[in-house]
Design a protein around this motif. Structure first.
Motif, short mmCIF file in Angstrom:
data_model
loop_
_atom_site.label_atom_id
_atom_site.label_comp_id
_atom_site.label_asym_id
_atom_site.label_seq_id
_atom_site.Cartn_x
_atom_site.Cartn_y
_atom_site.Cartn_z
N PHE A 299 -5.86 8.09 -2.65
CA PHE A 299 -4.69 8.44 -1.85
C PHE A 299 -5.06 8.58 -0.38
N GLU A 300 -6.15 9.30 -0.13
CA GLU A 300 -6.61 9.50 1.25
C GLU A 300 -7.06 8.19 1.87
N GLN A 301 -7.78 7.35 1.06
CA GLN A 301 -8.24 6.05 1.57
C GLN A 301 -7.07 5.15 1.93
N LEU A 302 -6.03 5.15 1.08
CA LEU A 302 -4.85 4.31 1.35
C LEU A 302 -4.12 4.78 2.60
N ASN A 303 -4.04 6.06 2.81
CA ASN A 303 -3.36 6.57 4.02
C ASN A 303 -4.09 6.11 5.28
N GLN A 304 -5.44 6.11 5.19
CA GLN A 304 -6.21 5.60 6.34
C GLN A 304 -5.94 4.12 6.56
N GLU A 305 -5.91 3.35 5.45
CA GLU A 305 -5.63 1.91 5.57
C GLU A 305 -4.23 1.67 6.10
N ILE A 306 -3.26 2.49 5.67
CA ILE A 306 -1.87 2.34 6.17
C ILE A 306 -1.81 2.59 7.67
N ASP A 307 -2.51 3.62 8.13
CA ASP A 307 -2.52 3.89 9.59
C ASP A 307 -3.11 2.72 10.35
N HIS A 308 -4.20 2.14 9.79
CA HIS A 308 -4.83 1.00 10.44
C HIS A 308 -3.88 -0.21 10.47
N LYS B 114 0.83 -1.21 0.00
CA LYS B 114 0.00 0.00 0.00
C LYS B 114 0.86 1.26 0.00
N MET B 115 1.99 1.22 0.74
CA MET B 115 2.86 2.39 0.75
C MET B 115 3.49 2.62 -0.62
N GLN B 116 3.82 1.51 -1.27
CA GLN B 116 4.35 1.62 -2.64
C GLN B 116 3.29 2.20 -3.58
N TYR B 117 2.05 1.77 -3.39
CA TYR B 117 0.94 2.29 -4.20
C TYR B 117 0.73 3.77 -3.93
N VAL B 118 0.87 4.17 -2.60
CA VAL B 118 0.72 5.58 -2.23
C VAL B 118 1.79 6.43 -2.90
N ASP B 119 3.02 5.90 -2.97
CA ASP B 119 4.09 6.63 -3.64
C ASP B 119 3.77 6.84 -5.12
N GLN B 120 3.23 5.80 -5.75
CA GLN B 120 2.85 5.93 -7.16
C GLN B 120 1.76 6.98 -7.35
N LEU B 121 0.75 6.95 -6.44
CA LEU B 121 -0.32 7.93 -6.53
C LEU B 121 0.20 9.34 -6.26
#
Length: 816
Positions: free
Chosen positions: A529-538, A293-300
């Motif tokens: 991007f915002e949804q992934l950040n929430q999932e990363i925190d979880h 997910k962090m890799q995906y966030v970087d791409q986004l």
């Protein structure tokens, strides 16, 4: 039973024809192809059924309507005493090949057998052979050799004699195909030769089988000795197995003691280990999901645009409607300008004088107005004055002068004064008018305008309209330039933002569409991007919690980490394996455990016993091998000899040949017996009816031969008597005379059965090859025959039709 009427619906080339018949003789005359044979075939097929083209029989069975007429067929009317039979047979698509037959008796439909019982249930072949005389019948007779013709003549008294003779010939021919005394090809001759050869083979194989049985006894003796040696070898192997088992148990006991020394007590909890494994796997999965997910966030993050750039894009997209409005306004302004210019040009075309005053100052326009009014005023005054020519006064003066010589009063003086005055006045007016003309010419030269037709007010009004429209055009052009400037600025911003060339409305719309899609993509990317950040925190929270649980599990198991836990598990598995090995050895040793402890010192003695047993086993094995070699040698000899199976098969083949020969012999004897039986039956039938037939036959024969032969006699053989009283056997008659005799006998046969089967005789061009003299004989024969039976003659010989004492039905005039 007399045929009284023929009704043809459709048959061959004939359609819708009716013929009324007399009870004794009717003559049908027609050229070739007129329908004579077709009518004969119609009579036969209505009675006995259609055959059509795919089921031909001997005579005219392939008739079918030439046109697409349906149904095919018709009716026959028979008079039987006081009763009338009507046979109606038709054929249409879907019917059986014989067609559909209906029988009526006195107007009522009855079963078919009511009619056929009357004619003894004969079939079509019997009717053809007995009652139809035509060229096909003569052709059949011509195809017979002399012996066959003699048989036909002699056996003509038997019903169906032609069929029976053909059947007898078939059976005799089939019997000859099966066996001949001196033949080689017939099947029975071949089977006899094969049977002789097969018996010789069976005898040879029987001798070989005796040798085979002697070798079989030797094999049984050697096999018995081999079994004895093998039993002894088995006992040695069993003893050897016992010793080997004991030696293995001793070895296992040594291993048991060694394993006991390696046993340790390991404090290992499989439940805690499984729990640690599960937590480790979950941590690994959480970490992998977090990394993904962090890799995906970087791409986004790389795909997200700056907020300022997004705002610019949104602003341009928001201006899309305004841009389209600009485009519409530009188009409208261009249309307005073009329309105004067209209107100006139209006005200028209608009044060209506008261009002559459009550049005048107000002062010059005022002068123009004054000069034009002066000219128009003078023109009005001149128009109001009488237009008197200059020469009118001089004429009046001349008239007065003439009157002065003719009259003596003062009238001439008055006229002269008036004329002179008028001349003076008109001369002065002419000068004034010349001055006005000079002024008008000067006006036109100055302004290039026609003072008579020029309307200043109207022209000025049109000029003011043109000036107003020109002003409007200038205003529209200014607005158009302003709009184009705004559009250009919009296109520049769009091109700069998208880094593309934007040169027309289509590219602008396409670019705005791309911007809209990009804004939608940016919105989706931002949301993801915002949804992934929430999932990363979880995930981080979950990962931290599971790591704490894993450390707690390690603490309970008294290990520092997973590697130490894995090593502890490995030691636990080793100890479990040791325990399993100990349990297995203990179970294998069982009750022998204590005994083996004492035998451990006797291990060398067991080895010596095993060596001795091995030597004995090798000795027995060698002896068994020698016995097997002897057996193999005997079996090779035995394989070259016939065994019981081969002997049995050869005997079976012999029995099969004998059975086949018996079957073929039965067929041969049956065919021979049937052939002889048919011949005997023909003899009996002919002997019964033939003498009676001779009474009528000799009369018909006499007529057919023109009196050359006057009598027929039957003793052991049939002989004919000529007009000189000489007798001659039938086999010595000429071919033509034999055919005449056959014809006469056939007529006599029909006459003989007339009391049981009374049907019309059909003669279809049977005398086409007869000369005039023989035709006279035929006329007499037919007249005599028709006195006893109904006869229908079908001929193309006009003289024959005329000679017969009967009305003639002319087919040539009816069928084309």
């Amino acid at each position: 039973m007399k045929l009284t009427k023929i009704e043809i619906i459709h048959f061959g080339k004939i359609s819708e024809k009716n013929y009324d018949l007399k009870p004794d003789l009717d003559v049908f005359f027609g050229e070739n192809e007129a329908g004579k044979s077709t009518t004969v075939a119609f009579i036969k097929q209505i009675m006995f059924g259609f055959h059509l083209k795919n089921n031909k029989s001997a005579f005219f069975e392939d008739y079918f309507p030439l046109s697409k007429a349906s149904p095919m067929g018709g009716r026959l009317h028979f008079q039987d005493g006081e009763h009338e039979f009507i046979l109606q047979r038709t054929y249409a698509s879907g019917d059986s090949k014989k067609g559909s037959l209906k029988v009526y008796l006195d107007g009522q439909e009855v079963p078919e057998n009511v009619f056929f019982d009357k004619i003894k249930n004969i079939d079509g072949d019997f009717y053809t052979d007995s009652f139809i005389f035509n060229q096909d019948m003569l052709t059949q007779v011509n195809s017979l050799n002399q012996n066959e013709l003699m048989e036909r003549i002699y056996f003509l008294g038997a019903a169906q004699s032609n069929k029976l003779l053909a059947l007898r010939k078939d059976y005799a021919s089939h019997a000859a195909d099966l066996f001949k005394k001196t033949g080689r090809k017939p099947i029975i001759n071949q089977l006899i030769n094969e049977l002789t050869d097969k018996k010789s083979e069976v005898s040879d194989i029987s001798n070989e089988f005796e040798s085979y049985q002697a070798l079989l006894l030797q094999i049984k003796k050697l096999e018995s000795e081999q079994k004895q040696k093998q039993a002894q070898l088995v006992d040695i192997n069993k003893e050897n197995q016992k010793l080997l088992l004991m030696k293995q148990k001793i070895k296992n006991f040594d291993e048991y003691q060694e394993l006991q020394k390696q046993q340790k007590n390991i404090a290992f909890s499989p439940e805690l280990y499984d729990q640690a494994q599960s937590l480790s796997l979950e941590i690994k999965n959480l970490q992998a999901s977090l990394d993904s997910k962090m890799q995906y966030v970087d791409q986004l993050q790389k795909q997200l645009l700056l907020q300022e750039q997004v705002k610019k894009m949104q602003a341009l997209v928001d201006q899309k409607a305004e841009f389209l409005q600009w485009q519409n306004e530009v188009s409208q302004l261009k249309r307005n300008i073009q329309q105004l210019n067209d209107e100006i040009a139209q006005i200028q075309t209608i009044n060209p004088d506008i261009s002559k005053i459009e550049n005048l100052t107000p002062e010059q326009v005022s002068n123009l107005r004054n000069e034009l009014q002066t000219l128009k005023s003078q023109n009005t005054n001149n128009t109001q004055k009488a237009a008197i020519p200059n020469w009118a006064g001089w004429i009046i003066a001349i008239v007065g002068l003439i009157l002065a010589f003719a009259m003596h009063n003062f009238v001439w003086l008055v006229l002269m004064l008036i004329g002179i005055g008028l001349s003076i006045w008109t001369n002065r007016e002419s000068k004034d008018k010349g001055a006005e003309v000079d002024q008008k010419v000067a006006f036109e030269q100055k302004y290039s305008l026609n003072s008579d037709t020029f309307d200043l007010d109207s022209t000025l009004n049109l000029l003011y309209q043109i000036q107003a429209k020109q002003k409007t055009v200038l205003q529209n052009e200014a607005d158009l330039e302003n709009l184009n400037s705004q559009i250009k600025e919009f296109e520049v911003q769009l091109a700069h933002l998208l880094q593309v060339n934007v040169s027309n409305q289509e590219t602008v719309i396409s670019s705005l569409r791309d911007l809209t899609q990009e804004l939608t993509n940016q919105t989706q990317i931002k949301s993801k991007f915002e949804q992934l950040n929430q999932e990363i925190d979880h995930l981080k929270t979950q990962l931290k919690l599971q790591k704490q649980n894993l450390l707690l599990t390690f603490s309970k198991a008294n290990v520092q980490d997973q590697a130490e836990f894995d090593e502890l598990r490995k030691q636990s598995n080793i100890q479990a394996k040791l325990k399993l090995q100990l349990d297995t050895i203990r179970n294998n040793l069982g009750d022998d455990l204590d005994k083996i402890k004492n035998l451990e010192s006797e291990n060398n003695s067991i080895d010596q016993k095993l060596a001795d047993l091995q030597k004995q086993a090798i000795s027995y094995q060698n002896e068994i091998s020698d016995l097997q070699a002897k057996l193999a040698e005997i079996r090779v000899k035995q394989d070259n000899l016939a065994d019981s199976n081969e002997l049995f098969n050869k005997k079976q083949e012999l029995a099969t040949l004998q059975s086949q020969l018996q079957d073929e012999m039965l067929d041969y004897l049956s065919d021979l017996a049937v052939s002889n039986w048919i011949g005997r039956s023909l003899d009996l039938a002919s002997n019964e009816r033939f003498p009676k037939m001779l009474v009528s036959a000799k009369e018909y024969f006499k007529l057919l031969t023109g009196g050359r032969y006057v009598d027929l006699k039957l003793d052991k053989k049939l002989v004919v008597v000529d007009d000189q009283g000489k007798k001659k056997e039938v086999q010595y008659l000429s071919r033509g005379t034999s055919e005449q005799l056959y014809f006469a006998l056939k007529l006599a046969f029909v006459e003989q059965i007339a009391d049981e089967i009374s049907l019309p005789i059909l003669i279809d061009d049977a005398f086409v090859n007869f000369d005039n003299q023989r035709t006279e004989y035929i006329v007499k024969l037919i007249e005599k025959l028709s006195a006893k039976m109904q006869v229908l003659i079908f001929t193309n010989r006009k003289e024959l039709a005329n000679d017969l004492n009967s009305s003639v039905i002319n087919l040539s005039s009816e069928v084309r």
